[in-house]
Scaffold this motif. Structure first.
Motif, short mmCIF file in Angstrom:
data_model
loop_
_atom_site.label_atom_id
_atom_site.label_comp_id
_atom_site.label_asym_id
_atom_site.label_seq_id
_atom_site.Cartn_x
_atom_site.Cartn_y
_atom_site.Cartn_z
N ALA A 178 21.01 -3.78 -19.13
CA ALA A 178 21.40 -3.47 -20.62
C ALA A 178 19.81 -3.23 -21.32
CB ALA A 178 22.08 -4.59 -21.38
N ALA A 179 19.08 -4.05 -20.66
CA ALA A 179 17.49 -3.84 -21.41
C ALA A 179 16.70 -4.32 -20.31
CB ALA A 179 17.49 -4.74 -22.48
N TRP A 180 15.23 -3.81 -20.49
CA TRP A 180 14.21 -4.67 -19.53
C TRP A 180 13.92 -5.73 -19.95
CZ3 TRP A 180 12.96 -2.37 -15.05
CH2 TRP A 180 13.13 -1.29 -14.78
N ASN A 181 13.42 -6.77 -19.14
CA ASN A 181 13.08 -7.73 -19.75
C ASN A 181 11.40 -7.63 -19.98
OD1 ASN A 181 11.45 -7.86 -17.22
ND2 ASN A 181 12.55 -9.69 -16.53
N THR A 182 10.67 -8.65 -20.58
CA THR A 182 9.11 -8.38 -20.94
C THR A 182 8.33 -7.95 -19.89
OG1 THR A 182 9.42 -9.82 -23.01
CG2 THR A 182 7.25 -9.28 -22.10
N PRO A 183 7.68 -6.90 -19.51
CA PRO A 183 6.78 -6.67 -18.44
C PRO A 183 5.76 -7.77 -18.47
CG PRO A 183 7.28 -4.78 -19.80
CD PRO A 183 7.64 -5.70 -20.69
N THR A 184 5.55 -8.25 -16.94
CA THR A 184 4.72 -9.46 -16.92
C THR A 184 3.55 -8.94 -15.95
OG1 THR A 184 6.76 -11.02 -16.71
CG2 THR A 184 4.54 -11.58 -15.70
N GLN A 185 2.37 -9.15 -16.52
CA GLN A 185 1.36 -9.03 -15.60
C GLN A 185 1.02 -10.05 -14.43
OE1 GLN A 185 -3.21 -9.96 -15.66
NE2 GLN A 185 -2.99 -8.45 -17.17
N LEU A 186 1.48 -9.60 -13.17
CA LEU A 186 1.49 -10.53 -12.07
C LEU A 186 0.10 -10.72 -11.50
CD1 LEU A 186 4.91 -9.35 -10.80
CD2 LEU A 186 4.64 -11.13 -12.13
N ASP A 187 -0.40 -9.78 -11.53
CA ASP A 187 -1.96 -9.80 -10.74
C ASP A 187 -3.04 -8.65 -11.39
OD1 ASP A 187 -4.15 -9.82 -8.88
OD2 ASP A 187 -3.03 -9.58 -7.20
N GLY A 188 -4.08 -9.52 -11.81
CA GLY A 188 -5.11 -8.60 -12.62
C GLY A 188 -6.21 -8.07 -11.73
N GLY A 189 -5.84 -8.27 -10.41
CA GLY A 189 -7.04 -7.80 -9.38
C GLY A 189 -6.48 -7.10 -8.30
N ALA A 190 -5.07 -6.11 -8.61
CA ALA A 190 -4.70 -5.36 -7.49
C ALA A 190 -5.59 -4.28 -7.13
CB ALA A 190 -3.38 -4.84 -8.02
N THR A 191 -5.56 -3.63 -6.15
CA THR A 191 -6.51 -2.45 -5.66
C THR A 191 -6.02 -1.14 -6.69
OG1 THR A 191 -6.61 -3.24 -3.32
CG2 THR A 191 -7.10 -0.86 -3.83
N ALA A 192 -6.88 -0.77 -7.17
CA ALA A 192 -6.95 0.24 -8.32
C ALA A 192 -6.30 1.58 -7.44
CB ALA A 192 -8.09 0.70 -8.89
N PRO A 193 -5.43 2.18 -8.20
CA PRO A 193 -4.60 3.16 -7.53
C PRO A 193 -5.63 4.36 -7.14
CG PRO A 193 -3.13 2.50 -9.47
CD PRO A 193 -4.48 1.70 -9.55
N ALA A 194 -5.49 4.97 -6.04
CA ALA A 194 -6.25 6.09 -5.60
C ALA A 194 -5.54 7.11 -5.32
CB ALA A 194 -7.01 5.91 -4.25
N ALA A 195 -6.23 8.46 -5.52
CA ALA A 195 -5.15 9.75 -5.26
C ALA A 195 -4.71 9.61 -3.92
CB ALA A 195 -6.23 11.18 -5.39
N ASN A 196 -3.37 10.33 -4.05
CA ASN A 196 -2.88 10.43 -2.60
C ASN A 196 -2.56 9.37 -1.64
OD1 ASN A 196 -2.95 13.27 -2.85
ND2 ASN A 196 -5.15 13.21 -2.16
N ARG A 197 -2.34 8.20 -2.21
CA ARG A 197 -1.84 6.85 -1.89
C ARG A 197 -0.91 6.25 -2.52
NH1 ARG A 197 -6.35 5.02 1.65
NH2 ARG A 197 -6.97 6.97 2.63
N LYS A 198 -0.16 5.29 -2.23
CA LYS A 198 0.91 4.41 -2.93
C LYS A 198 0.78 3.01 -2.31
CE LYS A 198 5.41 4.07 -5.26
NZ LYS A 198 6.60 4.84 -5.57
N PHE A 199 0.23 2.28 -2.63
CA PHE A 199 0.35 0.84 -2.00
C PHE A 199 0.99 -0.29 -3.00
CE2 PHE A 199 -4.22 2.24 -2.52
CZ PHE A 199 -4.29 1.64 -3.70
N ILE A 200 2.24 0.20 -3.17
CA ILE A 200 3.24 -0.66 -4.04
C ILE A 200 4.44 -0.21 -3.45
CG2 ILE A 200 3.55 0.42 -6.19
CD1 ILE A 200 3.58 -2.33 -7.60
N ALA A 201 5.72 -1.13 -3.35
CA ALA A 201 7.10 -1.10 -2.92
C ALA A 201 7.81 -2.15 -3.63
CB ALA A 201 7.06 -0.65 -1.44
N THR A 202 9.09 -1.79 -3.85
CA THR A 202 10.15 -2.59 -4.28
C THR A 202 11.50 -2.84 -3.45
OG1 THR A 202 10.89 -1.01 -5.81
CG2 THR A 202 9.14 -2.46 -6.67
#
Length: 296
Positions: free
Chosen positions: A104-128
């Protein structure tokens, strides 16, 4: 038709690492029970994600709530409910954010890690993904963190809060993680498979399994080893899928002490209802055997 009347995201456009179109910054998932479509994406330089739904008609575009933006974004639907888990990493901050759609709704987004590797072009290092076992379920977010750059970390959602776990068996010793993908086993809901590449073009696979409340990573292939190499780490030039065909049940007629004809069924889908001598049995994990009076 079912297409929206206008683009879901017009100017200023989608999030990016360097130039437009260089990151996987949107995803979609269907609610399992209702069939409603969820589309979510990151808007350029905006510290939240946006979403729209479709169920006979399109909703308006709505903010996911205060949090961080989404240069990378991944969605996965729980196979036993209308919940959807979201994981995102924002280029401007390096924050990794998690959120869960309740149906019905999104819960409040939570910052889980303030030190994740910054996104780079032509990459994707997150999956669910999700795993379910015996009434226990866990929403999973796997990602790359700067803490140990060649090691993946993950968080799980237990229905109330996110918790962090380190997965040392996921170490990409040949280089830093490049692309990640998760597929959930449709017949064994207690497990999923993570495939990912590293910067040296190695291909890796790890299975996550839920037993009780314990999550365990298992190597696929040689322990700690790779499956081989891919053409380039700068594209997702690999894929994995489970066979979705319905298994053919194995049926054997037996007789129990009451003299009624009994049936043993193996390879039932998860949550199939099996009727034996007037009693209903439920397949908990998808691959099961029903035993009557000690006979199987």
């Amino acid at each position: 038709g079912s297409e929206p009347a206008a683009a879901l995201q017009a100017a200023p456009g989608l999030e990016l690492a360097a130039v437009a179109g260089d990151t996987d910054n949107f995803d979609l998932a269907y609610e399992t029970l209702s069939g409603k479509l969820m589309v979510a994406w990151g808007r350029l330089d905006i510290a939240t994600f946006y979403y729209a739904t479709y169920s006979g008609g399109w909703s308006g575009v709505t903010s996911g709530g205060a949090g961080d933006g989404a240069t990378y974004l991944s969605l996965a639907a729980d196979p036993l409910s209308n919940e959807i888990i979201l994981g995102a990493i924002y280029n401007n901050t390096g924050d990794m954010t998690g959120a869960v759609w309740t149906g019905a709704a999104w819960n409040t987004p939570t910052q889980l890690d303030g030190g994740a590797t910054a996104p780079a072009a032509n990459r994707k290092f997150i999956a669910t993904g999700w795993v379910n076992a015996g009434g226990v379920k866990r929403g999973i977010i796997v990602y790359d963190t700067d803490a140990v750059d060649t090691t993946l970390d993950y968080f799980f959602w237990d229905g109330a809060v996110f918790s962090a776990l380190v997965a040392p068996s996921l170490t990409a010793s040949g280089g830093t993680p490049a692309w990640m993908d998760i597929r959930m086993d449709p017949f064994n809901l207690d497990r999923l498979l993570l495939t990912f590449t590293s910067s040296d073009s190695s291909l890796w696979a790890r299975r996550l399994q839920l037993t009780g409340t314990t999550l365990t990573w298992i190597d696929r292939g040689a322990p700690g080893g790779t499956l081989g190499t891919v053409g380039s780490p700068n594209a997702q030039d690999f894929s994995f899928a489970y066979d979705l065909s319905t298994p053919t049940p194995t049926i054997t007629d037996l007789r129990d002490n009451l003299g009624c004809a009994s049936t043993v069924i193996t390879k039932a889908r998860a949550d199939d209802i099996i009727n034996i001598c007037g009693s209903n049995f439920k397949s908990a994990q998808g691959l099961s055997t029903v035993t009557i009076n000690g006979a199987a």
